[in-house]
Design a protein around this motif. Sequence first.
Motif, PDB file in Angstrom:
ATOM      1  N   LEU A  28      -8.233   2.353   4.840  1.00 11.66           N
ATOM      2  CA  LEU A  28      -7.048   1.526   4.686  1.00 11.66           C
ATOM      3  C   LEU A  28      -6.925   0.608   5.896  1.00 11.66           C
ATOM      4  O   LEU A  28      -7.007   1.056   7.040  1.00 11.66           O
ATOM      5  CB  LEU A  28      -5.795   2.390   4.551  1.00 11.66           C
TER       6      LEU A  28
ATOM      7  N   ALA B 159       0.556   7.389   2.701  1.00  6.22           N
ATOM      8  CA  ALA B 159      -0.296   6.201   2.746  1.00  6.22           C
ATOM      9  C   ALA B 159      -1.077   6.113   4.050  1.00  6.22           C
ATOM     10  O   ALA B 159      -2.224   5.654   4.067  1.00  6.22           O
ATOM     11  CB  ALA B 159       0.557   4.951   2.553  1.00  6.22           C
TER      12      ALA B 159
ATOM     13  N   TYR C 268       0.808  -1.209   0.000  1.00  4.13           N
ATOM     14  CA  TYR C 268       0.000   0.000   0.000  1.00  4.13           C
ATOM     15  C   TYR C 268       0.847   1.268   0.000  1.00  4.13           C
ATOM     16  O   TYR C 268       0.341   2.355  -0.279  1.00  4.13           O
ATOM     17  CB  TYR C 268      -0.938   0.029   1.209  1.00  4.13           C
TER      18      TYR C 268
END
Length: 318
Positions: free
Chosen positions: A106, A100, A79
């Motif tokens: 996420l 990120a 990711y």
Amino acid sequence: MTTTYLVAIDLAKRHFQVCATDFSGKVLFNRAFSRQKLMVFLSGQPRCIVAMEACSTSHSWGRLAEGAGHEVRLIPPIYVKPFVKRQKNDAADAEAISEAARRPNLHFVAVKSAEHQARAVTFRTHQCFVRQRTQLINALRGHLAEFGIVAPVGATNVTRLEEAIGAEGDDLPPVVHEMAGFYIEQIKALTVRIDGLVQRLQSAYRTDAFLRRLCTLPGVGPVTAGAHAVLILDQAGWHHSAELIVPVNITLMSLPPRCPELNPVENLWQFMRGNWLSNRIFQNYDDIVDHCCRAWNKLVEQPYRIMSIGLRQWAHGS
């Protein structure tokens, strides 16, 4: 004075790149820290988010950061990679981790406790010793086969080899007797170690409710219950639901979007469709279901076909 909202750390062995940003995402600083200075920095830093790539050393740093009152976010490296800019270096990696960590929806990796990691070390040590014992047995079998001494496969048949060596008497050269003794001595020592590790894993199973629950699954026993699994899945909505509870010994890894060629399930479906379901006219819905069931049963009868389709090289890092 600007408050630090997120601290992204690019982990290493000696020198760590730290990128600190405020709430808006503005970089406050991006510089290298030594191991000792990073410990002092995390202990003295006001409560914030600490983000790192999930790796073998990230959990110990995660526990240290949580002990200092920080919120820890461990991100799977897959990711982070899309956010790395050109001229890849430690500073760019730390900034990519910071970017990120701010993405919504996420999934982060849970920080493992020291006890959980210790159990994993025990399991990996058991597996390592089993491989070493198998290697020694295969080497011994190969050497003795050159002199006409054979025995069935398996660790339980080492005693047969030992008995056969003694029965041969003077027919074997003295050096072969000596070398075979070295092998048998090492095999017995490893067997004692392996049995001890199995008992330790079984005792952990008896005292851990989570491991006992895992052992209710088919094919999962006291030894394998403590292993860590990486589950590869597509980016379906329910795979990323906030209500999804992922056990600590399972890591979810999502495939890139619109890449069905990387999904083993899609590969299996493509094989079934191309061999048994394409270029056909179906009479009704029940006819479609019947053909799909027959195609699935044909595939189940070919387990090695499923293995060859599902075990792709990319899944093993090669």
